[in-house]
Design a protein around this motif. Sequence first.
Motif, PDB file in Angstrom:
ATOM      1  N   LYS A  86       0.396   4.197  -7.901  1.00  0.00           N
ATOM      2  CA  LYS A  86       1.037   2.937  -7.526  1.00  0.00           C
ATOM      3  C   LYS A  86       1.797   2.318  -8.702  1.00  0.00           C
ATOM      4  O   LYS A  86       2.962   1.957  -8.593  1.00  0.00           O
ATOM      5  N   GLU A 116       0.261   3.763   1.433  1.00  0.00           N
ATOM      6  CA  GLU A 116       0.235   4.274   2.803  1.00  0.00           C
ATOM      7  C   GLU A 116       1.472   3.806   3.574  1.00  0.00           C
ATOM      8  O   GLU A 116       2.143   4.604   4.235  1.00  0.00           O
ATOM      9  N   SER A 163       0.846  -1.196   0.000  1.00  0.00           N
ATOM     10  CA  SER A 163       0.000   0.000   0.000  1.00  0.00           C
ATOM     11  C   SER A 163       0.880   1.244   0.000  1.00  0.00           C
ATOM     12  O   SER A 163       1.923   1.284   0.644  1.00  0.00           O
TER      13      SER A 163
END
Lengths: 207, 207
Positions: free
Chosen positions: A56, A36, A34
């Motif tokens: 991404k 994140e 991720s």
Amino acid sequence: MTPRGPRLSASARRAQLVDVGRAVFAKRGYEGASLEEIADRAKVSRPVLYEHFGGKEGLYAVIIDREMEYLVRRISESISAGTPRERVEAAALAFLSYVKDHPDGFAILTHDAPVTAAGGGMSSLLNDLAGRVGDVFAASFKDAGYDAKTAPIYAHALIGMVTFVGQWWTEARKPSVEEVAGHIAALAWMGLRHLPKRPTRVAAKKG
Amino acid sequence: MTPRGPRLSASARRAQLVDVGRAVFAKRGYEGASLEEIADRAKVSRPVLYEHFGGKEGLYAVIIDREMEYLVRRISESISAGTPRERVEAAALAFLSYVKDHPDGFAILTHDAPVTAAGGGMSSLLNDLAGRVGDVFAASFKDAGYDAKTAPIYAHALIGMVTFVGQWWTEARKPSVEEVAGHIAALAWMGLRHLPKRPTRVAAKKG
DNA sequence: GTCGTAAGTTACACGTGTGTAGGTTGATGT
DNA sequence: ACATCAACCTACACACGTGTAACTTACGAC
């Protein structure tokens, strides 16, 4: 919660994000990773990633590209001189050294690319590599009187050998890469050297 | 929207869901697959999946387990008789036939398992397989005067060979599996047959 | 010092996927 | 016919991840 780090220049931040991203992708795989987590590890907020790589897939593409370029260069350099036998061994050693020195990059290259990307099946680098080896083989095969059409089989066999052994070595770490390279180079070399002109099946299966 | 299909018995539904799940996991990978897609394809609502397998990992575990059991049995049967040379070829052919007949299962086994599962690295089946082959090799090596410690190297090399060639064949489909099996069996056999007692590096790298 | 700009942030809208609670349908035996 | 139980569904609560908009902060030039 997320203590922000020092402010970096664009290129420095880019380089850092590539490094961090490689580690995370290696650990989680493409889908599992991720942005994140990558942002957190880099002590940065998520939008920075979009700013630099667009998302991404963008980040992943950059990482893959750099890693491929690096590996190919490393192998190319190692086989630039020597007898054929020596080159086989040098190639094996170069590959295994890469596995040892860059385990994260190796992990990413052996894992699957995102399904959305073109190329379908497996990581494209290993296939490209096998393709090149196959071309070299095809030429040698023709000179030696073998069927050039079968060259891809042996090329993929050899790439598969070193790849899988490399994956095993990552966990085993037991014999040195130099020793391992010697063994698999010997296996490959002797196998190719003593190949029958036209390998036919030794036993016919009944049923 | 989702036209529901006929009502099935528990075991029949289970079997169907395993089949559908295998196809979806093969196409998307573990992380990329969704129970939603599996349920849709099976003309069933999602809770049915939870009822039968408890969740995503449960279904995946069942699929992996069955596939491993099937492949191991198929290979075991194929090498139950014959000379060593014949067994090598039979094993290669059995593996490649599996690749041909069960491409989805093969794809799943070569892809990575969920990161959460124990085992860390790669698909455990191929490692298990390599372990068994390594044991056989270790015994033969000792008898023949080779260093038994190096057996795992050759075992993994052989597994890697057939695996990668199998992956390639999935897309190429050109020579028949029988022919391909003959080639890689010849490569492996000749390589092992003519192995030096103690493969040392042929060329020392400078720098 | 103050001003401009690159670097970075918070906050939100949205989609998708998991897991569960509680209700509904249909076959099967009597 | 009708009770019963397995098979199945709808509906929800929740978490997480992506991508974007609008705002803020620090550094360097002058």
